[in-house]
Design a protein around this motif. Sequence first.
Motif, PDB file in Angstrom:
ATOM      1  N   GLU A  47     -13.709  -8.936   0.419  1.00 20.26           N
ATOM      2  CA  GLU A  47     -12.901  -8.978   1.281  1.00 20.26           C
ATOM      3  C   GLU A  47     -12.168  -7.887   2.216  1.00 20.26           C
ATOM      4  OE1 GLU A  47      -9.452 -11.152  -0.885  1.00 20.26           O
ATOM      5  OE2 GLU A  47     -10.737 -12.237  -2.140  1.00 20.26           O
ATOM      6  N   VAL A  48     -12.767  -6.689   1.767  1.00 19.04           N
ATOM      7  CA  VAL A  48     -12.385  -5.791   2.634  1.00 19.04           C
ATOM      8  C   VAL A  48     -13.690  -5.027   3.000  1.00 19.04           C
ATOM      9  CG1 VAL A  48     -11.313  -3.317   3.034  1.00 19.04           C
ATOM     10  CG2 VAL A  48     -10.174  -5.247   1.883  1.00 19.04           C
ATOM     11  N   GLU A  59      -8.566   4.511   9.190  1.00 17.34           N
ATOM     12  CA  GLU A  59      -8.734   2.795   9.295  1.00 17.34           C
ATOM     13  C   GLU A  59      -9.033   2.078   7.996  1.00 17.34           C
ATOM     14  OE1 GLU A  59     -11.059  -0.440  11.969  1.00 17.34           O
ATOM     15  OE2 GLU A  59     -12.021   1.445  11.699  1.00 17.34           O
ATOM     16  N   VAL A  60     -10.002   2.841   7.127  1.00 16.21           N
ATOM     17  CA  VAL A  60      -9.961   2.186   5.777  1.00 16.21           C
ATOM     18  C   VAL A  60      -8.875   2.205   4.878  1.00 16.21           C
ATOM     19  CG1 VAL A  60     -11.287   2.635   3.583  1.00 16.21           C
ATOM     20  CG2 VAL A  60     -12.333   3.044   5.778  1.00 16.21           C
ATOM     21  N   ARG A  61      -7.961   3.100   5.074  1.00 13.30           N
ATOM     22  CA  ARG A  61      -6.690   3.205   4.251  1.00 13.30           C
ATOM     23  C   ARG A  61      -5.691   2.178   4.761  1.00 13.30           C
ATOM     24  NH1 ARG A  61      -6.942   9.675   4.657  1.00 13.30           N
ATOM     25  NH2 ARG A  61      -7.835   9.895   2.588  1.00 13.30           N
ATOM     26  N   GLU A  62      -5.698   2.109   6.334  1.00 14.84           N
ATOM     27  CA  GLU A  62      -4.455   1.019   6.766  1.00 14.84           C
ATOM     28  C   GLU A  62      -5.034  -0.478   6.398  1.00 14.84           C
ATOM     29  OE1 GLU A  62      -4.758   2.224  11.222  1.00 14.84           O
ATOM     30  OE2 GLU A  62      -3.410   3.841  10.557  1.00 14.84           O
ATOM     31  N   ASP A  65      -4.223  -0.913   2.796  1.00 16.20           N
ATOM     32  CA  ASP A  65      -2.957  -1.038   2.693  1.00 16.20           C
ATOM     33  C   ASP A  65      -2.329  -2.560   2.557  1.00 16.20           C
ATOM     34  OD1 ASP A  65      -2.526   1.553   1.429  1.00 16.20           O
ATOM     35  OD2 ASP A  65      -1.768   2.151   3.217  1.00 16.20           O
ATOM     36  N   GLU A  66      -3.022  -3.122   3.915  1.00 15.32           N
ATOM     37  CA  GLU A  66      -2.673  -4.476   4.291  1.00 15.32           C
ATOM     38  C   GLU A  66      -3.212  -5.442   3.223  1.00 15.32           C
ATOM     39  OE1 GLU A  66      -3.976  -5.081   8.160  1.00 15.32           O
ATOM     40  OE2 GLU A  66      -2.824  -3.563   8.939  1.00 15.32           O
ATOM     41  N   ASP A  69      -1.182  -5.403  -0.038  1.00 14.87           N
ATOM     42  CA  ASP A  69       0.297  -5.972  -0.122  1.00 14.87           C
ATOM     43  C   ASP A  69      -0.099  -7.372  -0.284  1.00 14.87           C
ATOM     44  OD1 ASP A  69       1.624  -3.897   0.391  1.00 14.87           O
ATOM     45  OD2 ASP A  69       1.743  -4.030   2.523  1.00 14.87           O
ATOM     46  N   ILE A  70      -1.147  -7.886   0.664  1.00 15.49           N
ATOM     47  CA  ILE A  70      -1.467  -9.622   0.367  1.00 15.49           C
ATOM     48  C   ILE A  70      -1.797  -9.903  -0.996  1.00 15.49           C
ATOM     49  CG2 ILE A  70      -3.080 -11.429   1.289  1.00 15.49           C
ATOM     50  CD1 ILE A  70      -3.041  -9.990   3.933  1.00 15.49           C
ATOM     51  N   TYR A  71      -2.533  -8.955  -1.599  1.00 19.92           N
ATOM     52  CA  TYR A  71      -3.313  -9.338  -2.882  1.00 19.92           C
ATOM     53  C   TYR A  71      -2.097  -9.295  -4.025  1.00 19.92           C
ATOM     54  CZ  TYR A  71      -6.315  -8.672  -6.936  1.00 19.92           C
ATOM     55  OH  TYR A  71      -7.183  -8.820  -8.069  1.00 19.92           O
ATOM     56  N   ASN A  72      -1.129  -8.260  -3.974  1.00 21.58           N
ATOM     57  CA  ASN A  72      -0.181  -8.196  -4.817  1.00 21.58           C
ATOM     58  C   ASN A  72       1.195  -9.145  -4.282  1.00 21.58           C
ATOM     59  OD1 ASN A  72      -1.105  -6.456  -6.748  1.00 21.58           O
ATOM     60  ND2 ASN A  72      -1.079  -4.896  -5.090  1.00 21.58           N
TER      61      ASN A  72
END
Length: 92
Positions: A47-48, A59-62, A65-66, A69-72
């Motif tokens: 998914e990433v 960019e990988v970090r951003e 992080d997004e 947030d969706i996953y959790n």
Amino acid sequence: MYHGPEFTSTMLETWAMENSIKLEFIKPGSPYQNGFVERFNRSYREEVLDLYLFESLQEVREITDEWLDIYNYERLHDSLGDMTPISYLETA
């Protein structure tokens, strides 16, 4: 600076001993012994990592992080009775 997995593992082992941490490894070729992490890693990869061509580590970090947030907070998990991980923690 050390490079390569053999040096990294030696440094990790030394650090763990200095901090009274016992390292336990799964048997080679037995990913089922660590199913939760393997499932998470597969989701993250599909998914990433497989969907983007990253231009920078930032960019990988951003994007990560997004995704986290969706996953959790938004994504329902079958293994948690169709709850998000955060919802599941709040009911435990």
